[in-house]
Design a protein around this motif. Structure first.
Motif, PDB file in Angstrom:
ATOM      1  N   LEU A 370      13.424  13.245  -2.703  1.00 48.49           N
ATOM      2  CA  LEU A 370      13.559  14.060  -3.913  1.00 48.49           C
ATOM      3  C   LEU A 370      14.546  15.201  -3.642  1.00 48.49           C
ATOM      4  CD1 LEU A 370       9.775  14.073  -4.776  1.00 48.49           C
ATOM      5  CD2 LEU A 370      11.596  13.142  -6.232  1.00 48.49           C
ATOM      6  N   PRO A 371      15.348  15.578  -4.620  1.00 48.02           N
ATOM      7  CA  PRO A 371      16.336  16.647  -4.402  1.00 48.02           C
ATOM      8  C   PRO A 371      15.714  18.030  -4.605  1.00 48.02           C
ATOM      9  CG  PRO A 371      16.635  15.681  -6.578  1.00 48.02           C
ATOM     10  CD  PRO A 371      15.465  14.976  -5.961  1.00 48.02           C
ATOM     11  N   TRP A 372      14.658  18.312  -3.882  1.00 49.74           N
ATOM     12  CA  TRP A 372      13.935  19.571  -4.014  1.00 49.74           C
ATOM     13  C   TRP A 372      13.964  20.310  -2.677  1.00 49.74           C
ATOM     14  CZ3 TRP A 372       8.690  17.339  -6.306  1.00 49.74           C
ATOM     15  CH2 TRP A 372       8.972  16.667  -7.496  1.00 49.74           C
ATOM     16  N   ASN A 373      13.590  21.578  -2.703  1.00 51.14           N
ATOM     17  CA  ASN A 373      13.559  22.337  -1.449  1.00 51.14           C
ATOM     18  C   ASN A 373      12.315  23.215  -1.395  1.00 51.14           C
ATOM     19  OD1 ASN A 373      14.184  25.462  -1.784  1.00 51.14           O
ATOM     20  ND2 ASN A 373      15.093  24.291  -3.468  1.00 51.14           N
ATOM     21  N   VAL A 374      12.011  23.703  -0.214  1.00 49.50           N
ATOM     22  CA  VAL A 374      10.845  24.574  -0.023  1.00 49.50           C
ATOM     23  C   VAL A 374      11.307  25.861   0.657  1.00 49.50           C
ATOM     24  CG1 VAL A 374       8.500  24.722   0.889  1.00 49.50           C
ATOM     25  CG2 VAL A 374       9.504  22.496   0.461  1.00 49.50           C
ATOM     26  N   GLN A 375      10.805  26.986   0.169  1.00 47.04           N
ATOM     27  CA  GLN A 375      11.096  28.276   0.790  1.00 47.04           C
ATOM     28  C   GLN A 375       9.792  28.940   1.201  1.00 47.04           C
ATOM     29  OE1 GLN A 375      13.937  29.004   1.874  1.00 47.04           O
ATOM     30  NE2 GLN A 375      14.945  30.434   0.529  1.00 47.04           N
ATOM     31  N   GLN A 376       9.844  29.686   2.278  1.00 48.44           N
ATOM     32  CA  GLN A 376       8.647  30.417   2.731  1.00 48.44           C
ATOM     33  C   GLN A 376       8.973  31.898   2.839  1.00 48.44           C
ATOM     34  OE1 GLN A 376       7.129  29.221   6.573  1.00 48.44           O
ATOM     35  NE2 GLN A 376       5.607  30.866   6.589  1.00 48.44           N
ATOM     36  N   LEU A 377       8.010  32.712   2.472  1.00 46.34           N
ATOM     37  CA  LEU A 377       8.126  34.158   2.679  1.00 46.34           C
ATOM     38  C   LEU A 377       6.766  34.612   3.206  1.00 46.34           C
ATOM     39  CD1 LEU A 377       9.847  36.817   2.136  1.00 46.34           C
ATOM     40  CD2 LEU A 377       8.471  37.028   0.064  1.00 46.34           C
ATOM     41  N   GLY A 378       6.678  34.832   4.487  1.00 45.93           N
ATOM     42  CA  GLY A 378       5.408  35.260   5.074  1.00 45.93           C
ATOM     43  C   GLY A 378       4.299  34.282   4.753  1.00 45.93           C
ATOM     44  N   ALA A 379       3.246  34.774   4.105  1.00 50.72           N
ATOM     45  CA  ALA A 379       2.067  33.954   3.844  1.00 50.72           C
ATOM     46  C   ALA A 379       2.161  33.161   2.544  1.00 50.72           C
ATOM     47  CB  ALA A 379       0.829  34.842   3.813  1.00 50.72           C
ATOM     48  N   ALA A 381       4.585  30.251   0.119  1.00 53.07           N
ATOM     49  CA  ALA A 381       5.675  29.275   0.146  1.00 53.07           C
ATOM     50  C   ALA A 381       5.726  28.604  -1.220  1.00 53.07           C
ATOM     51  CB  ALA A 381       5.450  28.244   1.250  1.00 53.07           C
ATOM     52  N   GLU A 382       6.872  28.026  -1.517  1.00 53.10           N
ATOM     53  CA  GLU A 382       7.081  27.506  -2.867  1.00 53.10           C
ATOM     54  C   GLU A 382       8.156  26.432  -2.846  1.00 53.10           C
ATOM     55  OE1 GLU A 382       7.374  30.318  -5.952  1.00 53.10           O
ATOM     56  OE2 GLU A 382       7.958  28.757  -7.358  1.00 53.10           O
ATOM     57  N   TYR A 383       8.009  25.417  -3.684  1.00 59.13           N
ATOM     58  CA  TYR A 383       9.098  24.452  -3.830  1.00 59.13           C
ATOM     59  C   TYR A 383       9.774  24.631  -5.183  1.00 59.13           C
ATOM     60  CZ  TYR A 383       5.306  21.631  -6.003  1.00 59.13           C
ATOM     61  OH  TYR A 383       4.263  21.185  -6.764  1.00 59.13           O
ATOM     62  N   THR A 384      11.084  24.380  -5.207  1.00 58.33           N
ATOM     63  CA  THR A 384      11.815  24.397  -6.475  1.00 58.33           C
ATOM     64  C   THR A 384      12.551  23.071  -6.626  1.00 58.33           C
ATOM     65  OG1 THR A 384      13.543  25.676  -5.356  1.00 58.33           O
ATOM     66  CG2 THR A 384      12.150  26.884  -6.863  1.00 58.33           C
ATOM     67  N   PHE A 385      12.837  22.740  -7.878  1.00 60.98           N
ATOM     68  CA  PHE A 385      13.406  21.432  -8.186  1.00 60.98           C
ATOM     69  C   PHE A 385      14.928  21.463  -8.092  1.00 60.98           C
ATOM     70  CE2 PHE A 385       9.485  21.629 -10.973  1.00 60.98           C
ATOM     71  CZ  PHE A 385       8.690  20.914 -10.088  1.00 60.98           C
ATOM     72  N   GLU A 395      20.035  30.979 -11.159  1.00 67.62           N
ATOM     73  CA  GLU A 395      20.074  29.641 -10.561  1.00 67.62           C
ATOM     74  C   GLU A 395      18.684  29.017 -10.537  1.00 67.62           C
ATOM     75  OE1 GLU A 395      23.508  30.032  -7.121  1.00 67.62           O
ATOM     76  OE2 GLU A 395      21.497  29.432  -6.494  1.00 67.62           O
ATOM     77  N   SER A 396      17.712  29.822 -10.140  1.00 67.78           N
ATOM     78  CA  SER A 396      16.361  29.291 -10.005  1.00 67.78           C
ATOM     79  C   SER A 396      15.791  28.909 -11.373  1.00 67.78           C
ATOM     80  CB  SER A 396      15.465  30.323  -9.317  1.00 67.78           C
ATOM     81  OG  SER A 396      14.260  29.726  -8.960  1.00 67.78           O
ATOM     82  N   ALA A 397      15.993  29.785 -12.362  1.00 61.58           N
ATOM     83  CA  ALA A 397      15.454  29.503 -13.700  1.00 61.58           C
ATOM     84  C   ALA A 397      16.093  28.241 -14.269  1.00 61.58           C
ATOM     85  CB  ALA A 397      15.689  30.697 -14.625  1.00 61.58           C
ATOM     86  N   ALA A 398      17.362  28.010 -13.939  1.00 65.64           N
ATOM     87  CA  ALA A 398      18.061  26.824 -14.475  1.00 65.64           C
ATOM     88  C   ALA A 398      17.463  25.530 -13.915  1.00 65.64           C
ATOM     89  CB  ALA A 398      19.550  26.908 -14.155  1.00 65.64           C
ATOM     90  N   ALA A 399      16.792  25.629 -12.762  1.00 65.10           N
ATOM     91  CA  ALA A 399      16.219  24.423 -12.147  1.00 65.10           C
ATOM     92  C   ALA A 399      14.775  24.184 -12.583  1.00 65.10           C
ATOM     93  CB  ALA A 399      16.284  24.554 -10.624  1.00 65.10           C
ATOM     94  N   ALA A 400      14.235  25.064 -13.423  1.00 65.47           N
ATOM     95  CA  ALA A 400      12.831  24.910 -13.833  1.00 65.47           C
ATOM     96  C   ALA A 400      12.672  23.623 -14.639  1.00 65.47           C
ATOM     97  CB  ALA A 400      12.397  26.108 -14.668  1.00 65.47           C
ATOM     98  N   ASP A 401      11.506  23.007 -14.513  1.00 66.75           N
ATOM     99  CA  ASP A 401      11.240  21.765 -15.238  1.00 66.75           C
ATOM    100  C   ASP A 401       9.774  21.820 -15.660  1.00 66.75           C
ATOM    101  OD1 ASP A 401      10.592  19.139 -15.977  1.00 66.75           O
ATOM    102  OD2 ASP A 401      12.105  18.300 -14.642  1.00 66.75           O
ATOM    103  N   PHE A 402       9.570  22.277 -16.888  1.00 68.43           N
ATOM    104  CA  PHE A 402       8.229  22.587 -17.381  1.00 68.43           C
ATOM    105  C   PHE A 402       7.297  21.371 -17.306  1.00 68.43           C
ATOM    106  CE2 PHE A 402       5.346  23.568 -21.095  1.00 68.43           C
ATOM    107  CZ  PHE A 402       4.702  24.635 -20.496  1.00 68.43           C
ATOM    108  N   GLU A 403       7.780  20.210 -17.771  1.00 63.42           N
ATOM    109  CA  GLU A 403       6.936  19.001 -17.791  1.00 63.42           C
ATOM    110  C   GLU A 403       6.542  18.552 -16.389  1.00 63.42           C
ATOM    111  OE1 GLU A 403       8.935  15.747 -19.591  1.00 63.42           O
ATOM    112  OE2 GLU A 403       8.848  16.619 -21.593  1.00 63.42           O
TER     113      GLU A 403
END
Ligand SMILES: Cc1ncc(COP(=O)(O)O)c(C=O)c1O
Length: 453
Positions: A370-379, A381-385, A395-403
């Motif tokens: 999948l063309p997604w990534n994961v970022q961590q900040l201390g305790a 973490a989050e993936y974005t599409f 940039e981040s908001a443009a990658a949001a995918d509500f469904e």
């Protein structure tokens, strides 16, 4: 790429499963609709994935149980309000004691001195005040900044979130091919004025844009999370904060580090970990293990400048404060939390667990190409599409995918894991275990497997 018709079929299946398995929550929601606007005690609870929110029976540590008797691993943790874990025993005892000894008086208790001393040591700023929410702490710091600089505007980053601070509900509109015009953020309910009048907005990690905005010499204060956490996790470029701080000093603007979420990097937040030198630090949500309370601290210089402008006779009508702010109960909860729960030692287990979560999710993303990534900040973490981590809010908001996001959240919820709503974030608390994290990884692997099938 995601096959949308497959996503649609899977989503309908998960929605049915959710309704079938939560009859008591469904019944409570039907009752709630008769007396709660939208059937919820607060508007955005409507947005949880599923036909209605899960009603909670009880929560402890990293887990909670709903009214249907179903158990969950809580990776949302009240969107950081419960980063301490739910109801830590030691804090519950301190709160129970204080509740019996006086809750609010408009007079100080000794706990306030203990907490301010502790905050001074953690963040390096000498003077502290208290409020009830991080929103209010931000609002009060902004007022002070406006007063002492005698400037009207604040500056925020595109797609930031700092609570319901009117000035911060501004975003850049790139429609029509222009560079970005400041206007009310989509969804802004009843803005008092067009935020373009109160706010300058720039993209994170863009020093030229920051300098251009500050050059107008009308910005009282830059309100910033040291790393953005409310539109995906967006880390600052190397050297960004050093250069940004130099710009604020050059153009006479102050800087608020809103550490409400970034406290997840350690006991003194990013301010301490990254040796930032803000004029104010704001910290709310988990500071009292979820008992309402927040704080804002300032430098010696800010303290002198604001003190010189406040007349004793007028100090109750300045628009800063609140009847319950600094109350005895909130301070007792903060003291116990800082002394016993959000300690340096706690971060030693929380941060590696977030790494485990990020590694697990990354592995599944790779497995399913999948063309997604994961970022961590201390305790946390989050993936974005998107293929690479976002560098700014636009940039981040443009990658949001509500469904897609709703499907993944509901899939996890149906199998006993609660993620932070409205984005794909997981937070660790001192009670979270490797088994909790691995459960999520297995569920995420199954969901992405079905999506990729
Ligand atoms: C960075 C940040 N600051 C402030 C707030 C506001 O906190 P509260 O809603 O408790 O006022 C939030 C809430 O999500 C936040 O993420």
């Amino acid at each position: 790429m995601i096959d949308r018709s497959n996503l649609n079929v899977l989503s309908r299946r998960e929605e049915r499963k959710f309704v079938d398995e939560h009859p008591k929550s469904a019944e409570m929601y039907a009752r709630a609709k008769k007396s709660l606007l939208g059937g919820v005690p607060m508007n955005w609870m409507r947005k949880w994935a599923g036909a209605f929110p899960v009603f909670v029976a009880r929560a402890k540590g990293a887990h909670f149980t709903d009214v249907d008797g179903r158990e969950y691993v809580d990776l949302c943790l009240g969107d950081t309000g419960a980063m301490t874990g739910h109801s830590p025993d030691v804090v519950a005892d301190a709160i129970a004691k204080r509740v019996r000894e006086g809750i609010t008086l408009m007079l100080p208790t000794e706990d306030s001195i203990w907490v301010a001393d502790e905050l001074r040591q953690r963040f390096g700023l000498p003077y502290w005040q208290f409020a009830l929410t991080a929103t209010d702490a931000n609002r009060f710091a902004i007022r002070i900044a406006r007063e002492i600089t005698q400037r009207s505007k604040i500056l925020v980053y595109n797609y930031c979130y700092h609570g319901t601070v009117d000035e911060s509900f501004a975003a850049l509109d790139y429609g029509g091919g222009h560079d970005g015009i400041v206007g009310p953020r989509r969804g802004n309910i009843g803005p008092p004025v067009n935020p373009a009048e109160t706010t300058r907005v720039v993209e994170f990690n863009d020093l030229n844009a920051l300098e251009d905005a500050l050059k107008h010499s009308d910005v009282a204060v830059v309100l910033a999370e040291p790393a953005m956490t409310n539109v995906g996790i967006i880390l600052p470029d190397a050297g960004y904060w050093k250069a940004a701080r130099e710009l604020t000093l050059k153009y006479g603007a102050l800087l608020i580090a809103d550490e409400t979420h970034t406290i997840c990097v350690g006991p003194g937040g990013c301010t301490r970990e990254w040796m930032l030198e803000p004029d104010f630090v704001v910290f709310g949500k988990p500071i009292g293990s979820g008992i309402p309370g927040s704080t804002y601290g300032c430098t010696e210089e800010v303290a002198e400048r604001i003190s010189a402008r406040i007349e004793l006779e007028d100090c109750d009508v300045g628009g800063v404060g609140g009847t319950l702010a600094g109350n005895a109960l909130s301070l007792a909860a903060m003291r116990s939390t800082l002394e016993n729960v959000l300690t340096a030692k706690a971060f030693e287990t929380m941060i590696p667990l977030a790494t485990r979560w990020a590694d697990g999710v990354s592995g599944e993303i790779k497995n399913h190409r999948l063309p997604w990534n994961v970022q961590q900040l201390g305790a946390r973490a989050e993936y974005t599409f998107r293929e690479n981590p976002p560098r700014n809010g636009g940039e981040s908001a443009a990658a949001a995918d509500f469904e897609l996001e709703r499907f993944l959240h509901l899939y996890a919820l149906n199998r006993g894991v609660l993620l932070t709503p409205f984005h794909n974030m997981a937070l660790m608390c001192p009670a979270t275990t490797a088994a909790d994290v691995d459960l999520h990884t297995r569920i995420f692997g199954a969901a992405t497997g079905e999506l990729a099938a």
